[in-house]
Design an enzyme around this catalytic site. Structure first.
Site, mmCIF file in Angstrom:
data_model
loop_
_atom_site.group_PDB
_atom_site.id
_atom_site.type_symbol
_atom_site.label_atom_id
_atom_site.label_comp_id
_atom_site.label_asym_id
_atom_site.label_seq_id
_atom_site.Cartn_x
_atom_site.Cartn_y
_atom_site.Cartn_z
ATOM 1 N N ALA A 1 4.233 6.855 -1.889
ATOM 2 C CA ALA A 1 5.424 7.509 -1.990
ATOM 3 C C ALA A 1 4.627 8.060 -3.011
ATOM 4 O O ALA A 1 5.769 8.617 -3.851
ATOM 5 C CB ALA A 1 6.200 5.916 -1.679
ATOM 6 N N ILE B 1 0.551 -1.030 0.051
ATOM 7 C CA ILE B 1 -0.152 -0.088 -0.269
ATOM 8 C C ILE B 1 1.406 1.215 0.677
ATOM 9 O O ILE B 1 0.065 2.090 0.172
ATOM 10 C CB ILE B 1 -1.295 0.072 1.106
ATOM 11 C CG1 ILE B 1 -1.646 0.895 0.826
ATOM 12 C CG2 ILE B 1 -0.081 0.212 2.657
ATOM 13 C CD1 ILE B 1 -2.241 0.932 1.966
ATOM 14 N N LYS B 2 2.290 0.981 0.240
ATOM 15 C CA LYS B 2 3.005 2.558 0.534
ATOM 16 C C LYS B 2 3.057 2.954 -0.687
ATOM 17 O O LYS B 2 3.651 4.264 -1.104
ATOM 18 C CB LYS B 2 4.246 1.699 1.488
ATOM 19 C CG LYS B 2 3.635 1.842 2.285
ATOM 20 C CD LYS B 2 3.484 2.629 3.293
ATOM 21 C CE LYS B 2 3.794 3.150 5.313
ATOM 22 N NZ LYS B 2 3.053 3.557 5.656
ATOM 23 N N ASP B 3 3.459 2.108 -2.037
ATOM 24 C CA ASP B 3 3.360 2.510 -3.630
ATOM 25 C C ASP B 3 2.375 3.931 -3.398
ATOM 26 O O ASP B 3 2.713 5.247 -4.131
ATOM 27 C CB ASP B 3 2.816 1.541 -4.432
ATOM 28 C CG ASP B 3 3.646 0.748 -4.540
ATOM 29 O OD1 ASP B 3 4.616 0.487 -3.676
ATOM 30 O OD2 ASP B 3 3.154 -0.199 -5.122
#
Length: 365
Positions: free
Chosen positions: A45, A40-42
């Site tokens: 970011a 999910i950090k895509d």
């Protein structure tokens, strides 16, 4: 034909069928592992990088510097490789060998910070060094996920809106784990404004003090802090908070793999424990969605490793009924999270956060 970063988002939701009963609420997982960087950090970011590019804070040939124990750093390393940026990621001894290998595979420069902060963790010392490097390295940019409000904005504008559209209005509860506060902060604001009947549940690690309490070491990766992050701007928008022990979360991961065919990370295991508790309390037809943040392959040397589990005196496997029993024993840590606030108003200044000007609305290109 799409560019790599255009593949971020549009992640599917899948129903759990073997660890819940037909008479109970339906539990769905939103599978963020299908993002190109595997988590999910895509989303934050990419959102932060693109916002920095738009404002002229990050220019061609620049350097991205970030403190991250894993997923956010991996996402930045992937984006940096795709867009031609130098990437420096500050990690700590808790970072898994797989995550370290992934960072280096994308070409990121990795600095391991071994000095603990006053809470016994590494968050503050990592952040402080990242900010120092940012001051020293020309043309560098600090995404600063712990303090940058664009983190929560990404989930408010994109992830939460996407989930609500996928559910066609048939959603009763959404469960999110907490680290830097972006997911929980963004989701809680979105549903408060657009669908206030949806219950928003926060899940933290036992030993973290995002919602106060006693701080002590824990093993759950990618969860928790020793303070309430500023991305959780309004705790009154969160309905309940749970704290899940390491062993329960890890057992949930291993049970999901063996009985649902889903290989997930530790934070997903923690969220699923809470989802199973709520499902047993509610009737069929009620819909619960748990955000599954990343891919379990990153934790094969730890959570899915029998020797590692035994070294930490943890039960190796559990049948669904045992997991359901453990879930029933969970009790809400707080039914009024605003009373648990552990904000540190001085922290952004003490750590010299470059996001202070964003928070004050003064950062420009």
């Amino acid at each position: 034909m799409k560019q790599l970063t255009q593949l971020v988002g549009d992640t599917p939701i899948v129903q759990l069928r073997n660890v819940t009963k037909s008479r109970e609420a339906v539990v769905w997982l939103k599978m963020e592992r299908t993002n190109p960087g595997g988590s999910i950090k895509d989303r934050p970011a990419l959102y932060i990088v693109e916002e920095a590019e738009r404002r002229g804070l990050l220019r061609p040939g620049g350097t991205i510097i970030e403190s991250s124990s894993g997923n956010f750093g991996i996402s930045l390393a992937m984006i940096g490789a795709a867009r031609g940026y130098r990437v420096i990621i500050l990690v700590d001894p808790k970072t898994t060998p797989v995550n370290l290998a992934m960072l280096k595979a994308y070409g990121a420069e990795v600095i391991v910070v071994t000095e603990q902060d006053d809470s016994g963790s590494y968050h503050k010392t990592r952040i402080s060094l990242a900010n120092k490097l940012h001051r020293e390295i020309p043309h560098s940019f600090r995404p600063d996920q712990c303090f940058n409000p664009w983190n929560g904005e990404a989930h408010y504008r994109q992830t939460a809106a996407e989930l609500w559209e996928q559910c066609d209005g048939e959603l009763d509860t959404v469960i999110l784990t907490v680290s830097t506060g972006g997911q929980l902060g963004g989701f809680s604001r979105f549903f408060h404004e657009h669908a206030p009947h949806v219950q928003v549940i926060g899940v933290d690690a036992v030993g973290s003090t995002v919602f106060g309490g006693t701080s002590h070491p824990y093993l759950l990766p990618g969860m928790g802090l020793s303070w309430t992050p500023t991305n959780l701007r309004d705790l009154s928008l969160i309905d309940e908070v749970y704290k899940v022990p390491d062993e329960d979360a890890f057992l949930a991961c291993r049970t999901l793999a063996r009985h649902e065919g889903i290989l997930a990370g530790g934070s997903t295991g923690a969220g699923v424990m809470v989802a199973m508790r709520l499902a047993q309390q509610r009737s069929a037809g009620s819909r619960i969605v748990c955000i599954a943040s990343d891919n379990g392959e990153r934790y094969l040397p730890t959570i899915y490793n029998d020797e590692w589990m035994a070294e930490h005196a943890m039960t190796l496997n559990a049948e669904p009924e045992e997991l359901r029993r453990r879930a029933r024993l969970l009790e809400p840590y707080s039914l009024n999270p605003i009373e648990t606030a552990n904000y540190r108003a001085d922290l952004a200044e003490a750590l010299d956060s470059p996001s202070r000007s964003i928070m004050e609305g003064t950062m420009t290109g």
